[in-house]
Design a protein around this motif. Structure first.
Motif, PDB file in Angstrom:
ATOM      1  N   ILE A  64      92.000  39.341   5.216  1.00  0.00           N
ATOM      2  CA  ILE A  64      91.945  38.909   6.617  1.00  0.00           C
ATOM      3  C   ILE A  64      92.823  37.678   6.794  1.00  0.00           C
ATOM      4  CG2 ILE A  64      89.618  39.841   6.966  1.00  0.00           C
ATOM      5  CD1 ILE A  64      88.547  36.939   6.806  1.00  0.00           C
ATOM      6  N   ASP A  65      93.134  37.346   8.038  1.00  0.00           N
ATOM      7  CA  ASP A  65      93.911  36.128   8.296  1.00  0.00           C
ATOM      8  C   ASP A  65      92.966  35.004   8.724  1.00  0.00           C
ATOM      9  OD1 ASP A  65      93.294  36.650  10.971  1.00  0.00           O
ATOM     10  OD2 ASP A  65      95.319  37.289  11.481  1.00  0.00           O
ATOM     11  N   LEU A  66      93.510  33.802   8.822  1.00  0.00           N
ATOM     12  CA  LEU A  66      92.701  32.631   9.147  1.00  0.00           C
ATOM     13  C   LEU A  66      92.045  32.770  10.514  1.00  0.00           C
ATOM     14  CD1 LEU A  66      91.745  29.846   8.210  1.00  0.00           C
ATOM     15  CD2 LEU A  66      93.836  28.889   9.210  1.00  0.00           C
ATOM     16  N   ASN A  67      92.767  33.299  11.496  1.00  0.00           N
ATOM     17  CA  ASN A  67      92.217  33.486  12.827  1.00  0.00           C
ATOM     18  C   ASN A  67      90.995  34.396  12.782  1.00  0.00           C
ATOM     19  OD1 ASN A  67      92.189  33.384  15.771  1.00  0.00           O
ATOM     20  ND2 ASN A  67      92.887  35.500  15.653  1.00  0.00           N
ATOM     21  N   THR A  68      91.062  35.443  11.998  1.00  0.00           N
ATOM     22  CA  THR A  68      89.933  36.367  11.862  1.00  0.00           C
ATOM     23  C   THR A  68      88.747  35.672  11.208  1.00  0.00           C
ATOM     24  OG1 THR A  68      91.431  38.247  11.753  1.00  0.00           O
ATOM     25  CG2 THR A  68      89.205  38.588  10.888  1.00  0.00           C
ATOM     26  N   TRP A  69      89.008  34.832  10.206  1.00  0.00           N
ATOM     27  CA  TRP A  69      87.926  34.090   9.559  1.00  0.00           C
ATOM     28  C   TRP A  69      87.228  33.171  10.562  1.00  0.00           C
ATOM     29  CZ3 TRP A  69      87.085  28.824   8.575  1.00  0.00           C
ATOM     30  CH2 TRP A  69      85.989  28.559   7.746  1.00  0.00           C
ATOM     31  N   TYR A  70      88.013  32.461  11.365  1.00  0.00           N
ATOM     32  CA  TYR A  70      87.408  31.602  12.385  1.00  0.00           C
ATOM     33  C   TYR A  70      86.545  32.417  13.338  1.00  0.00           C
ATOM     34  CZ  TYR A  70      89.555  27.009  11.667  1.00  0.00           C
ATOM     35  OH  TYR A  70      89.890  25.781  11.180  1.00  0.00           O
TER      36      TYR A  70
END
Length: 112
Positions: A64-70
């Motif tokens: 996943i990307d950082l935006n998805t983690w947030y």
């Protein structure tokens, strides 16, 4: 089904110290936190989910990307964790641990 986490491990402690605290510390005004957050089973489980999600960030197809983690992890768990009125840390402060147990859920053990 995964078993609930009841003990703090080194990886989770490091995640809270090096990732979560720097990201979320500036938002703590008006939010609950506990000086001994590791004493809360629900917190351990929610923070472990945040840590597991963090470990999924990367360039591979299943990552996943950082935006998805947030969006899926941090923005989901932290409002629940830090809610001063209904959250699991509502009896605590950033200086002291406080129990919110009321024993209203006590029941006989299955062996009785």
């Amino acid at each position: 089904m995964d078993e609930p986490i009841t003990e703090l491990d080194t990886e989770l402690a490091e995640f809270v110290d090096t990732v979560l605290t720097p990201i979320f510390e500036s938002r703590t005004g008006g939010h609950a936190w506990c000086a001994e957050w590791w004493k809360h089973t629900e917190i351990l489980n929610r923070l472990q989910d945040l840590c597991d999600g963090w470990n999924k960030i990367g360039p591979e197809a299943d990552d996943i990307d950082l935006n998805t983690w947030y969006r899926l992890y941090l923005d989901h768990h932290m409002p629940i964790i830090t809610n001063k009125e209904t959250g699991p840390l509502r009896g605590c402060t950033n200086l002291a641990h406080g129990s919110i147990r009321t024993d209203q859920w006590q029941h006989p053990s299955p062996a009785d």
